[in-house]
Design an enzyme around this catalytic site. Structure first.
Site, PDB file in Angstrom:
ATOM      1  N   THR A 286       3.933   3.994  15.729  1.00 53.80           N
ATOM      2  CA  THR A 286       3.507   2.736  15.087  1.00 53.80           C
ATOM      3  C   THR A 286       3.915   2.702  13.616  1.00 53.80           C
ATOM      4  OG1 THR A 286       1.262   3.519  14.521  1.00 53.80           O
ATOM      5  CG2 THR A 286       1.545   2.521  16.672  1.00 53.80           C
TER       6      THR A 286
ATOM      7  N   ASN B 160       5.215  -1.504  12.390  1.00 59.98           N
ATOM      8  CA  ASN B 160       4.161  -1.932  11.464  1.00 59.98           C
ATOM      9  C   ASN B 160       4.749  -2.050  10.059  1.00 59.98           C
ATOM     10  OD1 ASN B 160       1.771  -2.585  10.235  1.00 59.98           O
ATOM     11  ND2 ASN B 160       0.666  -0.723  10.846  1.00 59.98           N
TER      12      ASN B 160
ATOM     13  N   SER C  15      -9.995   3.042  14.261  1.00 61.93           N
ATOM     14  CA  SER C  15      -9.288   1.938  13.593  1.00 61.93           C
ATOM     15  C   SER C  15      -9.215   0.696  14.489  1.00 61.93           C
ATOM     16  CB  SER C  15      -7.880   2.378  13.139  1.00 61.93           C
ATOM     17  OG  SER C  15      -6.982   2.455  14.226  1.00 61.93           O
TER      18      SER C  15
ATOM     19  N   CYS D 177      -3.596  -3.127   4.634  1.00 64.64           N
ATOM     20  CA  CYS D 177      -2.734  -4.223   5.103  1.00 64.64           C
ATOM     21  C   CYS D 177      -3.262  -5.597   4.735  1.00 64.64           C
ATOM     22  CB  CYS D 177      -2.580  -4.158   6.619  1.00 64.64           C
ATOM     23  SG  CYS D 177      -1.902  -2.616   7.184  1.00 64.64           S
TER      24      CYS D 177
ATOM     25  N   SER E 126      -7.259  -1.789   6.746  1.00 62.97           N
ATOM     26  CA  SER E 126      -8.188  -0.698   7.021  1.00 62.97           C
ATOM     27  C   SER E 126      -9.019  -0.371   5.802  1.00 62.97           C
ATOM     28  CB  SER E 126      -7.399   0.545   7.455  1.00 62.97           C
ATOM     29  OG  SER E 126      -6.970   0.387   8.780  1.00 62.97           O
TER      30      SER E 126
ATOM     31  N   HIS F 120      -2.776  -9.700  12.168  1.00 63.12           N
ATOM     32  CA  HIS F 120      -2.151  -8.484  11.643  1.00 63.12           C
ATOM     33  C   HIS F 120      -1.712  -7.666  12.847  1.00 63.12           C
ATOM     34  CE1 HIS F 120      -1.259  -4.742   9.850  1.00 63.12           C
ATOM     35  NE2 HIS F 120      -2.309  -4.132  10.379  1.00 63.12           N
TER      36      HIS F 120
ATOM     37  N   GLU G 110       0.843  -1.193   0.000  1.00 65.42           N
ATOM     38  CA  GLU G 110       0.000   0.000   0.000  1.00 65.42           C
ATOM     39  C   GLU G 110       0.880   1.245   0.000  1.00 65.42           C
ATOM     40  OE1 GLU G 110      -1.395  -0.767   4.465  1.00 65.42           O
ATOM     41  OE2 GLU G 110      -1.893   1.233   3.776  1.00 65.42           O
TER      42      GLU G 110
ATOM     43  N   LYS H 208      -5.001  -7.581  22.023  1.00 70.30           N
ATOM     44  CA  LYS H 208      -6.421  -7.214  22.161  1.00 70.30           C
ATOM     45  C   LYS H 208      -7.283  -8.113  21.267  1.00 70.30           C
ATOM     46  CE  LYS H 208      -5.821  -2.151  22.857  1.00 70.30           C
ATOM     47  NZ  LYS H 208      -6.375  -1.826  24.161  1.00 70.30           N
TER      48      LYS H 208
HETATM   49  P1  HMG Z   1      -2.881   6.962  21.599  1.00 71.59           P
HETATM   50  O1  HMG Z   1      -4.329   7.285  21.506  1.00 71.59           O
HETATM   51  O2  HMG Z   1      -1.945   8.085  21.755  1.00 71.59           O
HETATM   52  O3  HMG Z   1      -2.607   5.938  22.762  1.00 71.59           O
HETATM   53  O4  HMG Z   1      -2.420   6.169  20.328  1.00 71.59           O
HETATM   54  P2  HMG Z   1      -3.523   5.527  24.004  1.00 71.59           P
HETATM   55  O5  HMG Z   1      -3.810   6.706  24.865  1.00 71.59           O
HETATM   56  O6  HMG Z   1      -4.674   4.690  23.528  1.00 71.59           O
HETATM   57  O7  HMG Z   1      -2.479   4.584  24.771  1.00 71.59           O
HETATM   58  C1  HMG Z   1      -2.040   3.388  24.189  1.00 71.59           C
HETATM   59  C2  HMG Z   1      -1.873   2.350  25.300  1.00 71.59           C
HETATM   60  O8  HMG Z   1      -0.778   2.750  26.133  1.00 71.59           O
HETATM   61  C3  HMG Z   1      -3.091   2.228  26.225  1.00 71.59           C
HETATM   62  O9  HMG Z   1      -3.186   0.870  26.560  1.00 71.59           O
HETATM   63  C4  HMG Z   1      -2.672   3.031  27.447  1.00 71.59           C
HETATM   64  O10 HMG Z   1      -3.327   2.641  28.645  1.00 71.59           O
HETATM   65  C5  HMG Z   1      -1.185   2.701  27.507  1.00 71.59           C
HETATM   66  P3  HMG Z   1      -4.586   0.097  26.415  1.00 71.59           P
HETATM   67  O11 HMG Z   1      -5.544   0.786  27.318  1.00 71.59           O
HETATM   68  O12 HMG Z   1      -5.006   0.236  24.967  1.00 71.59           O
HETATM   69  O13 HMG Z   1      -4.266  -1.312  26.781  1.00 71.59           O
HETATM   70  N1  HMG Z   1      -0.348   3.672  28.238  1.00 71.59           N
HETATM   71  C6  HMG Z   1       0.697   3.302  29.005  1.00 71.59           C
HETATM   72  N2  HMG Z   1       1.182   2.088  29.322  1.00 71.59           N
HETATM   73  C7  HMG Z   1       2.291   2.038  30.120  1.00 71.59           C
HETATM   74  N3  HMG Z   1       2.927   3.154  30.597  1.00 71.59           N
HETATM   75  C8  HMG Z   1       2.449   4.387  30.301  1.00 71.59           C
HETATM   76  C9  HMG Z   1       1.300   4.492  29.470  1.00 71.59           C
HETATM   77  N4  HMG Z   1       0.583   5.537  28.956  1.00 71.59           N
HETATM   78  C10 HMG Z   1      -0.413   5.012  28.204  1.00 71.59           C
HETATM   79  N5  HMG Z   1       3.076   5.475  30.766  1.00 71.59           N
HETATM   80  C11 HMG Z   1      -3.092   4.576  18.638  1.00 71.59           C
HETATM   81  C12 HMG Z   1      -2.692   4.766  20.085  1.00 71.59           C
HETATM   82  C13 HMG Z   1      -3.079   3.086  18.331  1.00 71.59           C
HETATM   83  C14 HMG Z   1      -4.507   5.124  18.408  1.00 71.59           C
HETATM   84  C15 HMG Z   1      -2.077   5.317  17.724  1.00 71.59           C
HETATM   85  O14 HMG Z   1      -0.784   4.815  17.902  1.00 71.59           O
HETATM   86  C16 HMG Z   1      -2.432   5.263  16.250  1.00 71.59           C
HETATM   87  O15 HMG Z   1      -3.246   6.041  15.755  1.00 71.59           O
HETATM   88  N6  HMG Z   1      -1.776   4.323  15.476  1.00 71.59           N
HETATM   89  C17 HMG Z   1      -2.060   4.140  14.038  1.00 71.59           C
HETATM   90  C18 HMG Z   1      -3.347   3.383  13.794  1.00 71.59           C
HETATM   91  C19 HMG Z   1      -3.268   1.929  14.166  1.00 71.59           C
HETATM   92  O16 HMG Z   1      -2.205   1.360  14.276  1.00 71.59           O
HETATM   93  N7  HMG Z   1      -4.436   1.282  14.301  1.00 71.59           N
HETATM   94  C20 HMG Z   1      -4.507  -0.121  14.615  1.00 71.59           C
HETATM   95  C21 HMG Z   1      -5.751  -0.791  14.063  1.00 71.59           C
HETATM   96  S1  HMG Z   1      -5.987  -0.459  12.310  1.00 71.59           S
HETATM   97  C22 HMG Z   1      -4.803  -1.450  11.518  1.00 71.59           C
HETATM   98  O17 HMG Z   1      -4.214  -2.286  12.117  1.00 71.59           O
HETATM   99  C23 HMG Z   1      -4.540  -1.160  10.076  1.00 71.59           C
HETATM  100  C24 HMG Z   1      -3.244  -0.447   9.803  1.00 71.59           C
HETATM  101  O18 HMG Z   1      -2.175  -1.350   9.937  1.00 71.59           O
HETATM  102  C25 HMG Z   1      -3.256   0.180   8.398  1.00 71.59           C
HETATM  103  C26 HMG Z   1      -3.638  -0.674   7.208  1.00 71.59           C
HETATM  104  O19 HMG Z   1      -4.500  -1.514   7.215  1.00 71.59           O
HETATM  105  O20 HMG Z   1      -3.068  -0.361   6.129  1.00 71.59           O
HETATM  106  C27 HMG Z   1      -2.972   0.687  10.769  1.00 71.59           C
END
Ligand code: HMG
Length: 389
Positions: free
Chosen positions: A156, A276, A205, A115, A309, A237, A83, A246
């Site tokens: 990521t 990733n 996402s 992906c 996605s 994935h 992609e 999760k």
């Molecule tokens: P965010 O919103 O900044 O993070 O970004 P958060 O506030 O959700 O925190 C993440 C985790 O860290 C949480 O854990 C927190 O509690 C923990 P959870 O509750 O989820 O278990 N945390 C801590 N842990 C330890 N010590 C600390 C601490 N502080 C917080 N001090 C987000 C997270 C994934 C949204 C962001 O990284 C993002 O936007 N990433 C890109 C999108 C993505 O990867 N999505 C995944 C699903 S979609 C997919 O897989 C397709 C993709 O690969 C693309 C494709 O298909 O082409 C992305």
């Protein structure tokens, strides 16, 4: 009708970019506690593309490792899944085809659905092999994951490729015929034409991923797929390790299984180090599982969940083949990780910005890497690749 010979994945190899950034560098810069990345996301480091590499060079490097071992006999199709393609018209696979010295009598195509596309490539390959079992299909999955600097998606990012051969009587894993599919149009993650970084609604996402898992699993089971307890290992994935954890917890709950959910550790190891790799990520997980699981997995069933996605999900399963360990080269995988040159935040930032050079303007690149192939730059508004001796 005669029984079809089992078909599946015969050989597999991995390649990654030649620079590496510890996520502590991004945490420091963004004023975030590093535990959020190391523990909260479950990621440690990410591969970063140097100036003279891209999905073509990584994909060709992984494919070369496969072909060095298996040879090119029977390979009449190359499907390049990505992609982060480098041209709106010409397939990344055609560049790889020349770099790999493949014969002219080989059909080549690039496919995309975020992906998910490597799994579509696997299914296409299985279809071709069912029609002509003497043929092999080379699948190359290669991506560079990029988000805006300072965004929530930044930790990521990542870059890697996996290449695998699909064939009859496979050496690594026979893919079972049942699969569960789920598609629903959603704006969780996308990359408009002309943009080099993805746009993402992070929280949406996560929900979309888990929704697609539920949909694909339901379809898989309704079509006679194995029950949760009949699956010995799972690979998902893996945009970041916590997402796979999760997903596994959700599937365990959906399946209503009393048995403890199998641990995912062995399959998570490689992606924790490279980040990733979009469509390559599920197959990085599979390679990581086969190379790192301490048990002999011969005869064991592995469940695979692909998510792209936008969104498309698919759940399928395969049986690990006896003697699979003799086909693996974990020392080669390790070497690909170890030889990466560490960069600090400033060098990473410069490389990130260099990647956005206008595609239709001539420029040369410095020889920054020592892999078998390099992206030499653009001349006559066309991309140029070189093969090292
Ligand atoms: P965010 O919103 O900044 O993070 O970004 P958060 O506030 O959700 O925190 C993440 C985790 O860290 C949480 O854990 C927190 O509690 C923990 P959870 O509750 O989820 O278990 N945390 C801590 N842990 C330890 N010590 C600390 C601490 N502080 C917080 N001090 C987000 C997270 C994934 C949204 C962001 O990284 C993002 O936007 N990433 C890109 C999108 C993505 O990867 N999505 C995944 C699903 S979609 C997919 O897989 C397709 C993709 O690969 C693309 C494709 O298909 O082409 C992305």
């Amino acid at each position: 009708m005669s029984e079809l010979a089992p078909a599946g994945i015969d050989e597999m190899a991995f390649a990654t970019a030649h620079r590496v950034l510890d996520l502590a560098e991004i945490a420091r810069r963004n004023g975030v506690e590093v535990g959020k990345y190391y523990v909260g996301l479950g990621q440690r480091r990410m591969s970063v593309a140097a100036e003279d590499e891209d999905p073509v060079t990584m994909g060709a490097e992984a494919a070369r490792a496969v072909l060095d071992r298996a040879g090119v006999a029977g390979v009449r199709t190359l499907v390049f899944a990505t992609e982060s393609g480098v041209d709106q018209s010409k397939s990344a696979g055609v560049y790889a085809h020349r770099l790999l010295g493949l014969p002219a009598h080989c059909r080549v195509v690039e496919i995309k659905q975020a992906c998910y596309s490597a799994t579509a490539a696997l299914q296409f390959g299985l279809g071709l092999v069912a029609r002509e079992p003497s043929e092999k299909v080379l699948v190359v999955a290669s991506d560079i994951a990029r988000y805006r600097l300072g965004s929530a998606g930044e930790p990521t990012q990542g870059a890697a490729a996996v290449a695998f051969l699909v064939g009859a009587n496979p050496g690594l894993m026979a893919i079972e015929p049942v699969s569960g599919i789920f598609t629903a149009e959603i704006d969780d993650f996308w990359r408009p034409n002309g943009m080099s970084e993805a746009l993402v609604d992070g929280k949406l996402s996560l929900e979309a991923y888990l929704g697609a898992l539920e949909g694909a699993w339901g379809d898989y089971r309704s079509r006679g797929g194995a029950g949760f307890g009949q699956i010995d290992r799972f690979c998902y994935h893996q945009p970041f390790a916590k997402m796979a954890l999760k997903a596994h917890a959700r599937l365990h709950e959906l399946a209503g299984s009393d048995a403890p959910a199998a641990r995912l550790d062995a399959g998570l190891a490689l992606s924790r180090e490279v980040g990733n790799s979009y469509t390559a990520s599920l197959y990085l997980g599979l390679l990581s599982l086969l190379e790192n699981d301490p048990e002999d997995l011969s005869g064991r069933r592995v469940g695979l969940f692909a998510y792209g996605s936008g969104c498309v999900g698919e759940f399928l399963a395969g049986i690990v083949q006896p003697g699979y360990r003799t086909r693996l080269r974990p020392e080669r995988t390790l070497e690909s990780l170890v030889r990466r040159v560490p960069v600090g935040y400033e060098e990473y930032r410069i490389l990130h910005e260099l990647y956005e050079r206008p595609a239709a303007q001539d420029y040369g690149t410095a020889a920054a890497t020592d892999g078998p192939f390099r992206f030499a730059g653009v001349s006559g508004m066309a991309r140029r690749y070189e093969r090292r001796a």
